[in-house]
Scaffold this motif. Structure first.
Motif, PDB file in Angstrom:
ATOM      1  N   GLY A 152       0.768  -1.044  -0.015  1.00 16.06           N
ATOM      2  CA  GLY A 152       0.047   0.403  -0.538  1.00 16.06           C
ATOM      3  C   GLY A 152       0.944   0.967  -0.036  1.00 16.06           C
ATOM      4  N   GLU A 153      -0.018   2.183  -0.366  1.00 17.95           N
ATOM      5  CA  GLU A 153       1.350   3.808  -0.050  1.00 17.95           C
ATOM      6  C   GLU A 153       0.742   4.243   1.288  1.00 17.95           C
ATOM      7  N   ARG A 154       2.477   4.303   1.511  1.00 19.08           N
ATOM      8  CA  ARG A 154       2.568   5.223   2.751  1.00 19.08           C
ATOM      9  C   ARG A 154       1.402   6.266   3.789  1.00 19.08           C
ATOM     10  N   THR A 155       0.869   6.789   2.456  1.00 26.62           N
ATOM     11  CA  THR A 155       0.120   7.888   2.384  1.00 26.62           C
ATOM     12  C   THR A 155      -1.292   7.487   2.779  1.00 26.62           C
ATOM     13  N   ASP A 156      -1.649   6.458   2.647  1.00 30.35           N
ATOM     14  CA  ASP A 156      -2.682   5.505   3.458  1.00 30.35           C
ATOM     15  C   ASP A 156      -2.980   5.457   4.777  1.00 30.35           C
ATOM     16  N   PRO A 157      -4.058   5.364   4.904  1.00 29.27           N
ATOM     17  CA  PRO A 157      -3.711   5.089   6.436  1.00 29.27           C
ATOM     18  C   PRO A 157      -3.339   4.032   6.818  1.00 29.27           C
ATOM     19  N   LEU A 158      -2.672   3.285   7.786  1.00 30.79           N
ATOM     20  CA  LEU A 158      -2.100   2.761   8.325  1.00 30.79           C
ATOM     21  C   LEU A 158      -2.692   1.247   9.296  1.00 30.79           C
ATOM     22  N   ILE A 159      -2.294   0.982   8.897  1.00 27.81           N
ATOM     23  CA  ILE A 159      -3.202  -0.891   9.820  1.00 27.81           C
ATOM     24  C   ILE A 159      -1.399  -1.674   9.577  1.00 27.81           C
ATOM     25  N   VAL A 160      -1.843  -2.037  11.590  1.00 26.58           N
ATOM     26  CA  VAL A 160      -0.321  -2.660  12.403  1.00 26.58           C
ATOM     27  C   VAL A 160      -1.026  -4.125  12.574  1.00 26.58           C
ATOM     28  N   LEU A 161      -0.139  -5.186  11.858  1.00 23.02           N
ATOM     29  CA  LEU A 161      -0.669  -6.891  12.205  1.00 23.02           C
ATOM     30  C   LEU A 161       0.451  -7.000  12.692  1.00 23.02           C
ATOM     31  N   LEU A 162       0.323  -7.696  14.343  1.00 17.10           N
ATOM     32  CA  LEU A 162       0.953  -8.355  15.091  1.00 17.10           C
ATOM     33  C   LEU A 162       0.414  -9.768  15.508  1.00 17.10           C
ATOM     34  N   HIS A 163       0.992 -10.809  15.090  1.00 13.78           N
ATOM     35  CA  HIS A 163       1.623 -12.194  14.822  1.00 13.78           C
ATOM     36  C   HIS A 163       1.777 -12.487  15.922  1.00 13.78           C
ATOM     37  N   GLY A 164       1.298 -13.930  16.546  1.00 16.73           N
ATOM     38  CA  GLY A 164       1.229 -14.553  17.495  1.00 16.73           C
ATOM     39  C   GLY A 164       2.332 -15.204  18.270  1.00 16.73           C
ATOM     40  N   PHE A 165       2.097 -16.378  18.353  1.00 16.77           N
ATOM     41  CA  PHE A 165       3.331 -17.058  18.884  1.00 16.77           C
ATOM     42  C   PHE A 165       2.747 -18.709  18.352  1.00 16.77           C
ATOM     43  N   PRO A 166       4.170 -19.708  18.467  1.00 16.91           N
ATOM     44  CA  PRO A 166       5.464 -19.395  17.869  1.00 16.91           C
ATOM     45  C   PRO A 166       5.085 -19.007  16.196  1.00 16.91           C
ATOM     46  N   GLU A 167       5.240 -17.309  15.486  1.00 20.29           N
ATOM     47  CA  GLU A 167       4.548 -17.203  13.780  1.00 20.29           C
ATOM     48  C   GLU A 167       5.396 -16.154  13.988  1.00 20.29           C
ATOM     49  N   ILE A 168       6.178 -15.598  12.732  1.00 18.89           N
ATOM     50  CA  ILE A 168       6.537 -14.488  12.370  1.00 18.89           C
ATOM     51  C   ILE A 168       5.416 -13.796  12.024  1.00 18.89           C
ATOM     52  N   ALA A 169       6.110 -12.431  10.847  1.00 15.72           N
ATOM     53  CA  ALA A 169       5.343 -11.819  10.255  1.00 15.72           C
ATOM     54  C   ALA A 169       4.521 -12.222   8.926  1.00 15.72           C
ATOM     55  N   TYR A 170       4.997 -13.480   8.330  1.00 13.28           N
ATOM     56  CA  TYR A 170       4.963 -13.936   7.151  1.00 13.28           C
ATOM     57  C   TYR A 170       3.579 -14.486   7.471  1.00 13.28           C
ATOM     58  N   SER A 171       3.079 -15.026   8.475  1.00 14.41           N
ATOM     59  CA  SER A 171       2.339 -15.491   8.923  1.00 14.41           C
ATOM     60  C   SER A 171       0.748 -14.602   8.246  1.00 14.41           C
ATOM     61  N   TRP A 172       1.040 -13.210   7.901  1.00 14.78           N
ATOM     62  CA  TRP A 172      -0.072 -12.785   7.258  1.00 14.78           C
ATOM     63  C   TRP A 172      -0.099 -12.348   6.007  1.00 14.78           C
ATOM     64  N   ARG A 173       0.850 -13.651   5.225  1.00 15.36           N
ATOM     65  CA  ARG A 173       0.871 -13.268   3.908  1.00 15.36           C
ATOM     66  C   ARG A 173      -0.742 -13.156   3.309  1.00 15.36           C
ATOM     67  N   LYS A 174      -1.020 -13.715   3.424  1.00 15.09           N
ATOM     68  CA  LYS A 174      -2.432 -13.756   2.815  1.00 15.09           C
ATOM     69  C   LYS A 174      -3.099 -13.292   3.719  1.00 15.09           C
ATOM     70  N   ILE A 175      -3.252 -11.612   4.076  1.00 16.52           N
ATOM     71  CA  ILE A 175      -4.399 -10.625   4.047  1.00 16.52           C
ATOM     72  C   ILE A 175      -3.694  -9.408   4.000  1.00 16.52           C
ATOM     73  N   ILE A 176      -2.146  -9.274   3.790  1.00 15.57           N
ATOM     74  CA  ILE A 176      -1.626  -7.667   2.764  1.00 15.57           C
ATOM     75  C   ILE A 176      -2.103  -7.562   2.460  1.00 15.57           C
ATOM     76  N   LEU A 177      -1.917  -7.807   1.948  1.00 17.13           N
ATOM     77  CA  LEU A 177      -2.300  -7.133  -0.225  1.00 17.13           C
ATOM     78  C   LEU A 177      -3.571  -7.039  -0.229  1.00 17.13           C
ATOM     79  N   PRO A 178      -4.389  -8.032  -0.103  1.00 15.45           N
ATOM     80  CA  PRO A 178      -5.913  -7.836   0.468  1.00 15.45           C
ATOM     81  C   PRO A 178      -6.475  -6.928   0.759  1.00 15.45           C
ATOM     82  N   LEU A 179      -5.244  -6.444   1.979  1.00 11.48           N
ATOM     83  CA  LEU A 179      -6.260  -5.042   3.150  1.00 11.48           C
ATOM     84  C   LEU A 179      -5.652  -4.141   2.501  1.00 11.48           C
TER      85      LEU A 179
END
Length: 395
Positions: free
Chosen positions: A34-61
């Motif tokens: 997304g564009e840096r000028t757009d409103p921000l949404i932060v996604l926080l992973h759980g355990f035992p996960e990493i940021a990669y766990s949001w791979r199916k969500i990031i682009l559609p959002l």
């Protein structure tokens, strides 16, 4: 500052970037779209996960008009200290290292600082899964002007622990109650036949990291078994409310209330999927599972385990009473899978979240999705996205 490589991050769509940024004492690795000028949404992973766990969500959002950022949190994945001499930079974190950086307030501070480091002055929403839901909750409680709304996946956020009240005129505990009261019945669990133990207490022990990092079945097989038994694929997951007692907790699956002398690697292996079940798994194919094994093989689990130590040891969580009585004031939503025990593993938490911790959580914003267990953003991403988008449009 490049598109996330499909070879390195299988399943990550084109248009998602892998980046690193200086935040406090860290070099934070994150995915964004997304564009840096757009409103921000932060996604926080759980355990035992990493940021990669949001791979199916990031682009559609991001396509809904948001700047989506999913960081590897402190000590996990590719986020590491800036000082090469610090634990977690030149070597993996071990149990004996300073646990202070992993206390809840400091982990929340990391996310607040990340927002500003990215050039934003607020975030439209913070979304946390599992242990990330706790950090998301404290982001919303401590900085309500910064985080306009919050969404909790799997783990209900029950708010800061209360301080003893009116102690001069009533019998009151001298120390604050546990953040997760279920952990207080450890002695009663040990007296059951067969004896049991709470997984958070196990995760707080010195041997837990080694047990999983060097699991007898291998790290890839450990992750396969662990992800399987907490998903909708495991037929024995039948979540329902339980009694707030040792006997009630003993009805939970072994990945929450473990056999007294078992390791988590043994629990995962006991009900690991067959080769046929693995071949049928579409939400976590082998090449994507291998990413988790690769990343944790390098770091070990101790940084993530330190989160549990910080909430099971009263001396480490006492500072959270500074926020006693504060609530999530902005719009809030809770989503989990119908086959996820997360809503019930801490008896009464779901109700406390709705009635006490959050002042703006409608009944329609408490959702249990069909076909999903604990890993809702990976098991049913399209269904989750539908509800996330609806919530964000309304608020």
């Amino acid at each position: 500052m490049t598109d996330a490589s499909v070879a390195e991050w299988p399943g990550m769509p084109e248009g998602v970037h892998s980046r690193t940024i200086a935040v406090r004492d860290l070099q934070v690795h994150y995915f964004d779209a997304g564009e840096r000028t757009d409103p921000l949404i932060v996604l926080l992973h759980g355990f035992p996960e990493i940021a990669y766990s949001w791979r199916k969500i990031i682009l559609p959002l991001a396509r809904q008009g948001y700047h989506i950022v999913a960081p590897d949190q402190r000590g996990i994945g590719r986020t590491k200290p800036s000082d090469p001499a610090s634990p977690g930079a030149g070597r993996p974190v071990i149990f004996e290292d300073d646990i202070g950086p992993y206390k809840t307030v400091n982990l929340t501070h990391d996310i607040v600082a990340l927002v500003f480091a990215l050039g934003h002055t607020d975030a439209a929403c913070v979304i946390g899964h599992d242990a990330g839901a706790i950090i998301a909750g404290y982001c919303a409680v401590i900085c309500p002007d910064l985080f306009k709304s919050a969404i909790f996946l799997s783990t209900p956020f029950t708010g800061p622990p209360p301080l003893p009240f009116d102690v001069a005129n009533a019998s009151a505990p001298s120390t604050p109650p546990a953040i997760f009261p279920a952990t207080l019945v450890e002695t009663a669990l040990a007296s059951l036949e067969p004896p049991r133990k709470h997984y958070m207490v196990y995760y707080s022990t010195p041997q837990a990291n080694e047990d999983m990092w060097h699991a007898p079945q291998g790290l890839h097989a450990f992750f396969r078994g662990y992800f399987h038994i907490k998903s909708a694929d495991w037929v024995r997951n039948d979540p329902h409310p339980i009694e707030p007692s040792a006997e009630g907790l003993a009805s939970l699956p072994h990945y929450y209330v473990m056999p007294r002398y078992a390791t988590m690697a043994q629990v995962a292996q006991a009900d690991a999927p067959t080769a046929e079940e693995v071949s049928r798994n579409e939400w976590l194919p082998e090449r994507e599972l291998a990413v988790y094994a690769r990343e944790y093989a390098r770091t070990g689990f101790q940084s993530g385990l330190n989160r549990y130590r910080s909430v099971t040891e009263p001396a480490l969580s006492e500072e959270l009473t500074l926020f006693s009585g504060r609530k999530v004031q902005g719009p809030a939503m809770y989503v989990s899978g119908r086959k996820d025990w997360g809503a019930y593993q801490n008896p009464g938490a779901l109700q406390k979240m709705q009635k006490e911790a959050c002042t703006n959580m409608d009944g329609k914003d408490v959702l249990l999705l069909r076909g999903a267990g604990h890993w809702v953003q990976q098991e049913q991403p399209e269904e989750l996205l539908r509800y996330l988008t609806s919530f964000l449009r309304r608020h």
